[in-house]
Design a protein around this motif. Structure first.
Motif, PDB file in Angstrom:
ATOM      1  N   SER A   1       0.859  -1.120  -0.060  1.00  0.00           N
ATOM      2  CA  SER A   1       0.096   0.079   0.030  1.00  0.00           C
ATOM      3  C   SER A   1       0.887   1.223  -0.027  1.00  0.00           C
ATOM      4  O   SER A   1       0.755   2.044   0.829  1.00  0.00           O
ATOM      5  CB  SER A   1      -0.969   0.026   1.167  1.00  0.00           C
ATOM      6  N   GLY A   2       1.973   1.172  -0.814  1.00  0.00           N
ATOM      7  CA  GLY A   2       2.785   2.254  -0.803  1.00  0.00           C
ATOM      8  C   GLY A   2       2.750   3.273  -1.976  1.00  0.00           C
ATOM      9  O   GLY A   2       1.528   3.299  -2.717  1.00  0.00           O
ATOM     10  N   LEU A   3       3.680   4.284  -2.178  1.00  0.00           N
ATOM     11  CA  LEU A   3       3.617   5.441  -3.006  1.00  0.00           C
ATOM     12  C   LEU A   3       4.806   5.732  -3.655  1.00  0.00           C
ATOM     13  O   LEU A   3       5.841   5.706  -2.933  1.00  0.00           O
ATOM     14  CB  LEU A   3       2.738   6.412  -2.496  1.00  0.00           C
ATOM     15  N   ALA A   4       4.844   6.387  -4.918  1.00  0.00           N
ATOM     16  CA  ALA A   4       6.062   6.824  -5.358  1.00  0.00           C
ATOM     17  C   ALA A   4       6.491   8.415  -5.563  1.00  0.00           C
ATOM     18  O   ALA A   4       7.307   8.867  -5.534  1.00  0.00           O
ATOM     19  CB  ALA A   4       6.240   6.266  -6.917  1.00  0.00           C
TER      20      ALA A   4
ATOM     21  N   ILE B   1       9.952   9.943  -5.460  1.00  0.00           N
ATOM     22  CA  ILE B   1      11.234   9.081  -5.819  1.00  0.00           C
ATOM     23  C   ILE B   1      11.491   8.933  -7.184  1.00  0.00           C
ATOM     24  O   ILE B   1      12.396   8.181  -7.576  1.00  0.00           O
ATOM     25  CB  ILE B   1      11.174   7.882  -4.703  1.00  0.00           C
ATOM     26  N   ILE B   2      10.224   9.031  -7.897  1.00  0.00           N
ATOM     27  CA  ILE B   2      10.317   8.664  -9.426  1.00  0.00           C
ATOM     28  C   ILE B   2      11.645   9.005 -10.155  1.00  0.00           C
ATOM     29  O   ILE B   2      12.115   7.893 -10.966  1.00  0.00           O
ATOM     30  CB  ILE B   2       9.073   9.268 -10.103  1.00  0.00           C
ATOM     31  N   PRO B   3      12.226   9.951 -10.081  1.00  0.00           N
ATOM     32  CA  PRO B   3      13.555  10.327 -10.714  1.00  0.00           C
ATOM     33  C   PRO B   3      14.638   9.505 -10.312  1.00  0.00           C
ATOM     34  O   PRO B   3      15.737   9.356 -10.867  1.00  0.00           O
ATOM     35  CB  PRO B   3      13.752  11.700 -10.581  1.00  0.00           C
ATOM     36  N   ARG B   4      14.613   8.813  -8.944  1.00  0.00           N
ATOM     37  CA  ARG B   4      15.616   7.982  -8.359  1.00  0.00           C
ATOM     38  C   ARG B   4      15.245   6.629  -8.577  1.00  0.00           C
ATOM     39  O   ARG B   4      16.042   5.761  -8.165  1.00  0.00           O
ATOM     40  CB  ARG B   4      15.859   8.477  -6.993  1.00  0.00           C
ATOM     41  N   LEU B   5      14.288   6.150  -8.980  1.00  0.00           N
ATOM     42  CA  LEU B   5      13.725   4.838  -8.868  1.00  0.00           C
ATOM     43  C   LEU B   5      14.741   4.028  -9.698  1.00  0.00           C
ATOM     44  O   LEU B   5      14.969   2.668  -9.068  1.00  0.00           O
ATOM     45  CB  LEU B   5      12.480   4.459  -9.691  1.00  0.00           C
TER      46      LEU B   5
END
Length: 305
Positions: free
Chosen positions: A142-145, A238-242
């Motif tokens: 149940s997370g998010l980015a 965190i999308i740019p660091r995924l």
């Protein structure tokens, strides 16, 4: 055979805290077994390990996975720092990353899997992008980015509630009267739809909601509610660091979850080694709402070759 449970306190070096600090933890099962332990990261921030205690099921002899849960500093049995409420320079993501590694060092855990729930999934990703040598697998429950995606999703869910409930929430938000009993009642409706659909809520979940009434950490980093983000995490993304995450990932959420598909789908789109399971009868707490199936899915994933 009774499940072995160990609890204790790990020293935590926080020079800016102004007093000695410690992290309260519980270990279910045997860390000296040959099975990689699962470290649970609770949500909130500030929600305590209470609502994660069902994960102890994984340590039963049928699965035999050692489970480590802990209260992040600022809540539960760990050092409380109410004097730091509102201090965004103190309550940082890095503080919680450091606390995690401090606990691993104290417990002499060198290889581990991580299950982060909600805010804990954010913390789990922050740990993973730093590529620690000990991390084997990451579960985002149940997370998010991105907090922007989260705010958009939870606002959209809010609009699906009865008009009078939505109006109460909007009115109190506009007035800043977040401590109003009417606001709390309306928020309870939201929680029953999108956070935990069990009626009544398990005592462990009730205890967590109670813990979140302390605004020290949650209020500073998140804000007054799940869809009104005013804290220091408002711009978290965190999308740019995924791409820096090199370990396999399992995504889980519920069909009625406030963690809608849209808030975590960037992980699925960006990374190559990702599996995804959605619990059909759950909201945000599948570890209670579909407890047996949740443990089956998690255990099955952790035992993959």
């Amino acid at each position: 055979m009774s499940l072995g449970v160990t609890e204790g306190y790990a020293p935590l070096d926080l020079p800016n805290a102004g007093k000695p600090c410690q992290t309260y933890y519980k270990i279910f099962g045997d860390l000296k077994s040959c099975v990689t332990p699962l470290i649970g990261l609770h949500g909130g921030p500030g929600a305590t390990m209470s609502y994660m205690l069902s994960l102890a099921d994984l340590a039963e002899p049928s699965d035999g996975i050692p489970v480590v849960l802990y209260d992040q500093v600022g809540c539960g049995g760990s050092t409380l720092l109410p004097e730091k409420a509102g201090d965004v320079n103190f309550w940082t993501v890095q503080l919680f990353v450091d606390e995690f590694h401090s606990l691993m060092k104290h417990l002499e855990i060198k290889t581990y899997d991580v299950l982060g729930h909600s805010w804990g999934s954010m913390l789990g990703q922050e740990i993973a992008v730093r590529q620690p040598a000990g991390l084997r697998r990451l579960i985002l429950s149940s997370g998010l980015a991105s907090m922007k995606l989260w705010e958009e999703a939870t606002r959209k869910l809010l609009e699906t509630l009865a008009p009078d409930v939505v109006a109460k929430i909007r009115n109190h938000e506009a007035a800043g009267t977040f401590d109003s009993p009417e606001y709390a009642e309306a928020m309870n409706v939201y929680n029953k739809h999108f956070v935990c659909r069990l009626d009544p809520h398990p005592p462990e979940v009730i205890a967590t909601f109670k813990a979140l009434e302390d605004p020290t950490v949650y209020g500073t980093m998140e804000g007054p509610s799940e869809f009104t983000i005013t804290g220091s995490l408002k711009t978290w993304d965190i999308i740019p660091r995924l791409f820096k995450i090199k370990v396999p990932i399992l995504i889980t959420n519920g069909a009625y979850d406030e963690a809608a598909d849209s808030v975590i789908v960037p992980v699925w789109n960006v990374l190559p080694r990702v599996k995804w399971y959605t619990f059909p009868n759950s909201a945000h707490m599948a570890q209670w709402e579909e407890r047996a199936k949740f443990m089956e899915v998690i255990s099955g994933y952790l035992k993959l070759e």
